[in-house]
Design an enzyme around this catalytic site. Structure first.
Site, PDB file in Angstrom:
ATOM      1  N   THR A   1       0.809  -1.220   0.000  1.00 56.88           N
ATOM      2  CA  THR A   1       0.000   0.000   0.000  1.00 56.88           C
ATOM      3  C   THR A   1       0.840   1.267   0.000  1.00 56.88           C
ATOM      4  O   THR A   1       1.929   1.293   0.585  1.00 56.88           O
ATOM      5  CB  THR A   1      -0.916   0.003   1.247  1.00 56.88           C
ATOM      6  OG1 THR A   1      -1.429   1.330   1.446  1.00 56.88           O
ATOM      7  CG2 THR A   1      -0.179  -0.396   2.520  1.00 56.88           C
TER       8      THR A   1
ATOM      9  N   GLU B   1       0.354   3.618   1.820  1.00 54.06           N
ATOM     10  CA  GLU B   1       0.476   4.075   3.214  1.00 54.06           C
ATOM     11  C   GLU B   1       1.895   3.849   3.757  1.00 54.06           C
ATOM     12  O   GLU B   1       2.296   4.516   4.710  1.00 54.06           O
ATOM     13  CB  GLU B   1      -0.540   3.355   4.098  1.00 54.06           C
ATOM     14  CG  GLU B   1      -1.954   3.901   3.972  1.00 54.06           C
ATOM     15  CD  GLU B   1      -2.124   5.301   4.559  1.00 54.06           C
ATOM     16  OE1 GLU B   1      -1.702   5.522   5.696  1.00 54.06           O
ATOM     17  OE2 GLU B   1      -2.666   6.168   3.858  1.00 54.06           O
TER      18      GLU B   1
ATOM     19  N   LYS C   1       1.889  -3.202   7.344  1.00 59.59           N
ATOM     20  CA  LYS C   1       2.030  -3.483   5.914  1.00 59.59           C
ATOM     21  C   LYS C   1       3.492  -3.346   5.464  1.00 59.59           C
ATOM     22  O   LYS C   1       3.889  -3.952   4.469  1.00 59.59           O
ATOM     23  CB  LYS C   1       1.144  -2.530   5.109  1.00 59.59           C
ATOM     24  CG  LYS C   1      -0.335  -2.912   5.128  1.00 59.59           C
ATOM     25  CD  LYS C   1      -0.600  -4.115   4.232  1.00 59.59           C
ATOM     26  CE  LYS C   1      -2.067  -4.392   4.052  1.00 59.59           C
ATOM     27  NZ  LYS C   1      -2.342  -5.481   3.113  1.00 59.59           N
TER      28      LYS C   1
ATOM     29  N   TYR D   1      -1.449   0.474  10.920  1.00 64.20           N
ATOM     30  CA  TYR D   1      -1.751  -0.217   9.651  1.00 64.20           C
ATOM     31  C   TYR D   1      -0.545  -0.161   8.720  1.00 64.20           C
ATOM     32  O   TYR D   1      -0.092  -1.182   8.195  1.00 64.20           O
ATOM     33  CB  TYR D   1      -2.968   0.442   8.976  1.00 64.20           C
ATOM     34  CG  TYR D   1      -3.184  -0.023   7.548  1.00 64.20           C
ATOM     35  CD1 TYR D   1      -3.776  -1.255   7.270  1.00 64.20           C
ATOM     36  CD2 TYR D   1      -2.772   0.765   6.463  1.00 64.20           C
ATOM     37  CE1 TYR D   1      -3.954  -1.684   5.957  1.00 64.20           C
ATOM     38  CE2 TYR D   1      -2.954   0.337   5.150  1.00 64.20           C
ATOM     39  CZ  TYR D   1      -3.549  -0.894   4.905  1.00 64.20           C
ATOM     40  OH  TYR D   1      -3.719  -1.323   3.607  1.00 64.20           O
TER      41      TYR D   1
HETATM   42  P1  NAP Z   1     -11.348  -4.818   2.285  1.00 65.40           P
HETATM   43  O1  NAP Z   1     -12.522  -4.508   1.401  1.00 65.40           O
HETATM   44  O2  NAP Z   1     -11.297  -4.284   3.668  1.00 65.40           O
HETATM   45  O3  NAP Z   1     -11.202  -6.413   2.319  1.00 65.40           O
HETATM   46  C1  NAP Z   1     -10.374  -7.053   3.249  1.00 65.40           C
HETATM   47  C2  NAP Z   1     -10.615  -8.542   3.189  1.00 65.40           C
HETATM   48  O4  NAP Z   1      -9.799  -9.202   4.175  1.00 65.40           O
HETATM   49  C3  NAP Z   1     -12.070  -8.969   3.495  1.00 65.40           C
HETATM   50  O5  NAP Z   1     -12.396 -10.056   2.678  1.00 65.40           O
HETATM   51  C4  NAP Z   1     -11.960  -9.414   4.947  1.00 65.40           C
HETATM   52  O6  NAP Z   1     -12.973 -10.313   5.361  1.00 65.40           O
HETATM   53  C5  NAP Z   1     -10.613 -10.104   4.914  1.00 65.40           C
HETATM   54  N1  NAP Z   1     -10.024 -10.341   6.240  1.00 65.40           N
HETATM   55  C6  NAP Z   1      -9.853  -9.440   7.239  1.00 65.40           C
HETATM   56  N2  NAP Z   1      -9.262 -10.046   8.291  1.00 65.40           N
HETATM   57  C7  NAP Z   1      -9.057 -11.343   7.949  1.00 65.40           C
HETATM   58  C8  NAP Z   1      -8.501 -12.456   8.606  1.00 65.40           C
HETATM   59  N3  NAP Z   1      -8.043 -12.377   9.862  1.00 65.40           N
HETATM   60  N4  NAP Z   1      -8.426 -13.639   7.945  1.00 65.40           N
HETATM   61  C9  NAP Z   1      -8.919 -13.746   6.671  1.00 65.40           C
HETATM   62  N5  NAP Z   1      -9.488 -12.727   6.009  1.00 65.40           N
HETATM   63  C10 NAP Z   1      -9.547 -11.534   6.631  1.00 65.40           C
HETATM   64  O7  NAP Z   1     -10.003  -4.340   1.560  1.00 65.40           O
HETATM   65  P2  NAP Z   1      -9.740  -3.989   0.024  1.00 65.40           P
HETATM   66  O8  NAP Z   1      -9.992  -2.544  -0.183  1.00 65.40           O
HETATM   67  O9  NAP Z   1     -10.380  -5.000  -0.830  1.00 65.40           O
HETATM   68  O10 NAP Z   1      -8.159  -4.157  -0.031  1.00 65.40           O
HETATM   69  C11 NAP Z   1      -7.550  -5.416  -0.347  1.00 65.40           C
HETATM   70  C12 NAP Z   1      -6.127  -5.430   0.175  1.00 65.40           C
HETATM   71  O11 NAP Z   1      -5.388  -4.374  -0.433  1.00 65.40           O
HETATM   72  C13 NAP Z   1      -5.985  -5.211   1.669  1.00 65.40           C
HETATM   73  O12 NAP Z   1      -4.886  -5.975   2.098  1.00 65.40           O
HETATM   74  C14 NAP Z   1      -5.675  -3.738   1.807  1.00 65.40           C
HETATM   75  O13 NAP Z   1      -4.956  -3.501   2.993  1.00 65.40           O
HETATM   76  C15 NAP Z   1      -4.849  -3.507   0.572  1.00 65.40           C
HETATM   77  N6  NAP Z   1      -4.904  -2.183  -0.031  1.00 65.40           N
HETATM   78  C16 NAP Z   1      -6.099  -1.599  -0.324  1.00 65.40           C
HETATM   79  C17 NAP Z   1      -6.122  -0.375  -0.964  1.00 65.40           C
HETATM   80  C18 NAP Z   1      -7.407   0.300  -1.354  1.00 65.40           C
HETATM   81  O14 NAP Z   1      -7.377   1.509  -1.639  1.00 65.40           O
HETATM   82  N7  NAP Z   1      -8.514  -0.414  -1.425  1.00 65.40           N
HETATM   83  C19 NAP Z   1      -4.903   0.263  -1.315  1.00 65.40           C
HETATM   84  C20 NAP Z   1      -3.702  -0.375  -1.015  1.00 65.40           C
HETATM   85  C21 NAP Z   1      -3.709  -1.617  -0.388  1.00 65.40           C
HETATM   86  P3  NAP Z   1     -14.452  -9.785   5.804  1.00 65.40           P
HETATM   87  O15 NAP Z   1     -15.198  -9.559   4.509  1.00 65.40           O
HETATM   88  O16 NAP Z   1     -14.973 -10.903   6.603  1.00 65.40           O
HETATM   89  O17 NAP Z   1     -14.256  -8.511   6.564  1.00 65.40           O
HETATM   90  O1  F7E Z   2      -9.264   7.940   4.242  1.00 61.08           O
HETATM   91  C1  F7E Z   2      -9.708  11.391   5.361  1.00 61.08           C
HETATM   92  C2  F7E Z   2      -8.742  10.508   6.130  1.00 61.08           C
HETATM   93  O2  F7E Z   2     -10.186   5.858   5.285  1.00 61.08           O
HETATM   94  C3  F7E Z   2      -8.815   8.770   3.194  1.00 61.08           C
HETATM   95  C4  F7E Z   2      -7.371   1.930   2.709  1.00 61.08           C
HETATM   96  O3  F7E Z   2      -7.887   1.216   1.612  1.00 61.08           O
HETATM   97  O4  F7E Z   2      -6.214   3.474   1.266  1.00 61.08           O
HETATM   98  C5  F7E Z   2      -7.173   3.377   2.309  1.00 61.08           C
HETATM   99  O5  F7E Z   2      -6.741   4.108   3.451  1.00 61.08           O
HETATM  100  C6  F7E Z   2      -8.561  10.172   3.748  1.00 61.08           C
HETATM  101  C7  F7E Z   2      -7.729  10.192   5.031  1.00 61.08           C
HETATM  102  O6  F7E Z   2      -8.610   5.716   3.289  1.00 61.08           O
HETATM  103  C8  F7E Z   2     -13.006  11.008   6.830  1.00 61.08           C
HETATM  104  O7  F7E Z   2      -8.206  11.209   7.241  1.00 61.08           O
HETATM  105  C9  F7E Z   2     -11.713  12.642   6.201  1.00 61.08           C
HETATM  106  O8  F7E Z   2      -6.783  11.230   4.947  1.00 61.08           O
HETATM  107  O9  F7E Z   2     -10.903   6.500   2.939  1.00 61.08           O
HETATM  108  P1  F7E Z   2      -9.840   6.462   3.964  1.00 61.08           P
HETATM  109  P2  F7E Z   2      -7.058   5.650   3.671  1.00 61.08           P
HETATM  110  O10 F7E Z   2      -6.801   5.951   5.076  1.00 61.08           O
HETATM  111  O11 F7E Z   2      -6.347   6.472   2.660  1.00 61.08           O
HETATM  112  C10 F7E Z   2      -4.916   2.957   1.593  1.00 61.08           C
HETATM  113  C11 F7E Z   2      -4.031   3.103   0.377  1.00 61.08           C
HETATM  114  C12 F7E Z   2      -4.958   1.596   2.165  1.00 61.08           C
HETATM  115  O12 F7E Z   2      -4.021   0.821   2.010  1.00 61.08           O
HETATM  116  C13 F7E Z   2      -6.042   1.304   3.137  1.00 61.08           C
HETATM  117  O13 F7E Z   2      -6.250  -0.104   3.255  1.00 61.08           O
HETATM  118  O14 F7E Z   2      -9.819  10.748   4.090  1.00 61.08           O
HETATM  119  N1  F7E Z   2     -11.058  11.483   5.948  1.00 61.08           N
HETATM  120  N2  F7E Z   2     -12.906  12.368   6.756  1.00 61.08           N
HETATM  121  C14 F7E Z   2     -11.825  10.456   6.322  1.00 61.08           C
HETATM  122  N3  F7E Z   2     -11.632   9.115   6.247  1.00 61.08           N
HETATM  123  C15 F7E Z   2     -12.642   8.300   6.685  1.00 61.08           C
HETATM  124  N4  F7E Z   2     -12.483   6.967   6.600  1.00 61.08           N
HETATM  125  N5  F7E Z   2     -13.800   8.808   7.212  1.00 61.08           N
HETATM  126  C16 F7E Z   2     -14.032  10.158   7.311  1.00 61.08           C
HETATM  127  O15 F7E Z   2     -15.078  10.589   7.759  1.00 61.08           O
END
Ligand code: NAP
Ligand code: F7E
Length: 348
Positions: free
Chosen positions: A132, A134, A159, A155
């Site tokens: 990620t 992050e 990662k 987090y």
């Molecule tokens: P998500 O929607 O939160 O999905 C996470 C998945 O992990 C869900 O299927 C969840 O199951 C499962 N999970 C959580 N804890 C577990 C455990 N202990 N054992 C087995 N499964 C478990 O995340 P996503 O947005 O699809 O992201 C996919 C991956 O990419 C994650 O690793 C995330 O950190 C990473 N990532 C995401 C983004 C983004 O912007 N979306 C960017 C960079 C990296 P449940 O459905 O039961 O909760």
């Molecule tokens: O926040 C701001 C918050 O929670 C984005 C995950 O998929 O992407 C995701 O992480 C921004 C942050 O995503 C609210 O402070 C303002 O600056 O949607 P988010 P994230 O933290 O960027 C990365 C790449 C991952 O890897 C992660 O798994 O938005 N923000 N107001 C807020 N965020 C939330 N959630 N809720 C608010 O009300």
């Protein structure tokens, strides 16, 4: 012979899109879901329901906290490719459950790699780790594969461990293991507690007559928001290369949460203007003066990452990957999806 893929996190946003993508490529797809007290398969139920996919898609119970479940599944299905997408993926929540986040995201990845290392044919398995943006934290944008890491949350730190252990198992044991360093990617299946879907689902409710206000945290944080379906293709492409390597996947453009709000509301013909500052700032409709956005301190993070904007040149050059959907299109797609599916329970 059909290729076999195993997806951890198959019930999540990316897992469900990736399962569909691989099924279209004629893979046999296995997923791991964890036990939950309520249904957690709403993003994949429609795949199960398709008769023609009956023998091509199967889900096992397992958990990244339970190494033996991972080993048993891998031994049984003998996958060609493993995509580790499971995680406690919410940055704000990781400050509340840091130990759990580390166990799942960091040690969970180690458990999978250990399960692979024990196999006789470990050199044949290809492993994708969902890394990620992050991990870069507050570094100067744009961030590339060469940017030093400065993670700013439990987090991000969990990662970063997963990133390094993936690299280490590649070097130490010759396992084909890659890190996809993906910047934020969003879509119609995004969890409702992430800021983009929180906003688009509220905009849809407001369109349908809700009188609610949206409470948000830091409006000035900027993210490089891409389209989740575009990004899943890059995961597969990384595993089709001759050599394992790590890649940044991003659009190269960043927008603030404030800009996201304005863009989402513009899709229902509301022009949001801002007044006040800090916790007293609010967003209102320039025509009716109705207030739609307020600030709540509960959504601020103890340490914030102010801007993430990726440099995807390496992925463009080597993987021939590039994003197809721009910011405006992505926001429109999400708002329209939430408007069209308002009130429905089974919509993926
Ligand atoms: P998500 O929607 O939160 O999905 C996470 C998945 O992990 C869900 O299927 C969840 O199951 C499962 N999970 C959580 N804890 C577990 C455990 N202990 N054992 C087995 N499964 C478990 O995340 P996503 O947005 O699809 O992201 C996919 C991956 O990419 C994650 O690793 C995330 O950190 C990473 N990532 C995401 C983004 C983004 O912007 N979306 C960017 C960079 C990296 P449940 O459905 O039961 O909760
Ligand atoms: O926040 C701001 C918050 O929670 C984005 C995950 O998929 O992407 C995701 O992480 C921004 C942050 O995503 C609210 O402070 C303002 O600056 O949607 P988010 P994230 O933290 O960027 C990365 C790449 C991952 O890897 C992660 O798994 O938005 N923000 N107001 C807020 N965020 C939330 N959630 N809720 C608010 O009300």
């Amino acid at each position: 012979m059909k290729k076999i893929a195993l997806i951890t996190g198959v019930t999540g946003q990316d897992g469900s899109y990736l399962a569909e993508f691989l099924l279209k490529k004629d893979y046999k797809v296995f997923g791991i879901k964890r036990r939950s007290s309520s249904f957690n398969t709403k993003r994949i139920d429609h795949i199960y329901d398709k008769k023609e996919l009956k023998d091509k898609f199967q889900v096992f119970y397992g958990d990244l906290l339970d190494g033996s479940s991972l080993l048993n599944i891998i031994e049984e299905i003998k996958p060609d490719e493993i995509y580790n997408l499971a995680a406690q993926s919410h940055v704000r929540t990781s400050f509340d459950v840091p130990e759990y986040t580390t166990d799942v995201n960091a040690l969970g990845t180690l458990r999978l790699l250990e399960a692979i290392r024990r196999l006789k044919n470990k050199k044949k398995i290809k492993f994708y780790q969902a890394s990620t943006s992050e991990i870069f934290g507050n570094t100067t944008s744009p961030q590339s594969e060469k940017t030093p890491f400065k993670p700013a949350s439990p987090y991000a730190i969990s990662k970063l461990y997963a990133y390094w252990i993936t690299k280490n198992y590649r070097d130490a044991y010759n396992i084909f293991a890659v890190n996809g360093i993906l910047f934020n990617h969003e879509g119609c299946r995004r969890g409702e507690t992430f800021v983009t879907r929180k906003i688009t689902s509220a905009v849809a409710r407001i369109f349908h007559g809700s009188n609610e206000k949206i409470f948000l945290g830091n409006l000035n944080a900027k993210r490089d928001w891409g389209d989740a379906e575009d990004y899943t293709e890059s995961m597969w492409k990384m595993l089709q290369q001759k050599k394992p390597d790590d890649y940044v996947i991003a659009t190269g453009k960043s927008y603030s949460v404030r800009e996201f709000v304005r863009e989402a509301f513009s899709n229902i013909n509301i022009n949001i203007k801002w007044k006040g500052s800090g916790l007293n700032e609010y967003g209102y409709d320039s025509k009716s003066k109705k207030v739609y956005i307020k600030i709540s301190k509960i959504y601020f993070r103890p340490t914030e990452v102010y801007e993430l904007r990726g440099d995807p040149r390496k992925a463009k050059k080597v993987l021939k990957w590039k994003p197809k959907t721009d910011f405006k299109e992505m926001v429109k797609k999400m708002v329209n999806f939430d408007i069209d599916n308002y009130g429905k329970t089974n919509f993926y």
